[in-house]
Design an enzyme around this catalytic site. Structure first.
Site, PDB file in Angstrom:
ATOM      1  N   SER A 160      36.070  46.926  43.081  1.00 13.65           N
ATOM      2  CA  SER A 160      37.468  46.833  43.499  1.00 13.65           C
ATOM      3  C   SER A 160      38.071  48.232  43.444  1.00 13.65           C
ATOM      4  O   SER A 160      37.913  48.939  42.438  1.00 13.65           O
ATOM      5  CB  SER A 160      38.249  45.886  42.578  1.00 13.65           C
ATOM      6  N   GLU A 161      38.745  48.621  44.517  1.00 13.31           N
ATOM      7  CA  GLU A 161      39.190  50.011  44.631  1.00 13.31           C
ATOM      8  C   GLU A 161      40.249  50.407  43.608  1.00 13.31           C
ATOM      9  O   GLU A 161      40.529  51.589  43.421  1.00 13.31           O
ATOM     10  CB  GLU A 161      39.697  50.294  46.044  1.00 13.31           C
ATOM     11  N   ASN A 162      40.852  49.408  42.923  1.00 14.27           N
ATOM     12  CA  ASN A 162      41.805  49.776  41.869  1.00 14.27           C
ATOM     13  C   ASN A 162      41.112  50.111  40.551  1.00 14.27           C
ATOM     14  O   ASN A 162      41.779  50.404  39.567  1.00 14.27           O
ATOM     15  CB  ASN A 162      42.852  48.668  41.669  1.00 14.27           C
TER      16      ASN A 162
END
Length: 222
Positions: A47-49
């Site tokens: 997940s890019e976060n």
């Protein structure tokens, strides 16, 4: 309006495309359903976060809103998962360490070029990771409806929305069919619903090859 069962059908079909041991980034929308349909397949969801090792959706009693995906959906973590700064997450993406990106799209052209971050004339809340993922992922799968809310095909001859980059998608999975993209255009590789070939051609915005088509529904009529 796409039903939940159709959204799930798309997510399940995309899950079949993922291989053991791959690092996979999931975009907003239908891709967020994929963790629930991987079965025993060991795929490392990023997940890019700032998470590697995203697990399936928690039940209502175990939701922790401090643990969310880039889509702001509650998630779980697999054993051995890693948490890190979002800047390190983009180092992974831009450094070519993502094996597969599964993204939604506003439009896809006949060769697989993607538009998925802006609609002309509408406010842009933020680009997010779309352009970085299109540039950096080794393989790109688009998971979306075949038609937009206005009934127009999302698969088009030429993009009219801003492009997300020159990199092309490998395949497009919709509620009706799976298409792959080549240097010569679009090829239909699988039918997923009971739509007729005539109707599929009518609602699809490009001509497509259909020499070797797998039919996944016994109800299909040619």
């Amino acid at each position: 309006m796409l039903s939940q069962s159709e959204r799930i059908k798309i997510a399940k079909r995309v899950a079949e495309e993922l291989s053991e041991g791959q690092i996979v980034n999931l975009g907003v929308g239908i891709p967020t359903l994929i963790p629930d349909f991987l079965g025993d397949k060991k795929v490392f969801l990023q997940s890019e976060n700032g998470l590697l090792g995203m697990g399936p959706t928690p039940d209502d009693e175990n939701v922790n809103m401090d643990l969310i995906s880039a889509s702001k959906k509650p998630i779980t973590m697999e054993k051995g998962a890693s948490l890190f700064d979002s800047s390190d997450s983009f180092v992974m993406i831009r450094g070519g360490h993502i094996d597969v990106a599964v993204l939604g799209a506003l439009q896809v052209d006949q060769y697989g070029e993607i538009a998925n971050w802006a609609v002309p004339g509408k406010s842009i809340l933020g680009v997010g990771g779309a352009i970085d993922l299109v540039a950096g992922a080794k393989r790109i799968i688009i998971a979306c409806t075949l038609q937009a809310k206005d009934g127009k095909s999302k698969l088009v001859k030429k993009l009219t929305f801003p492009s997300s980059g020159t990199r092309r998608a490998n395949i497009l999975v919709t509620e009706h069919a799976v298409f792959k993209f080549t240097n010569t255009g679009t090829e239909l590789i699988e039918i997923l619903s009971d739509i007729s070939m005539e109707k599929l051609k009518e609602i699809t915005g490009v001509e497509f090859g259909c020499d070797n088509v797998k039919i996944s529904s016994s109800k299909i009529t040619k």
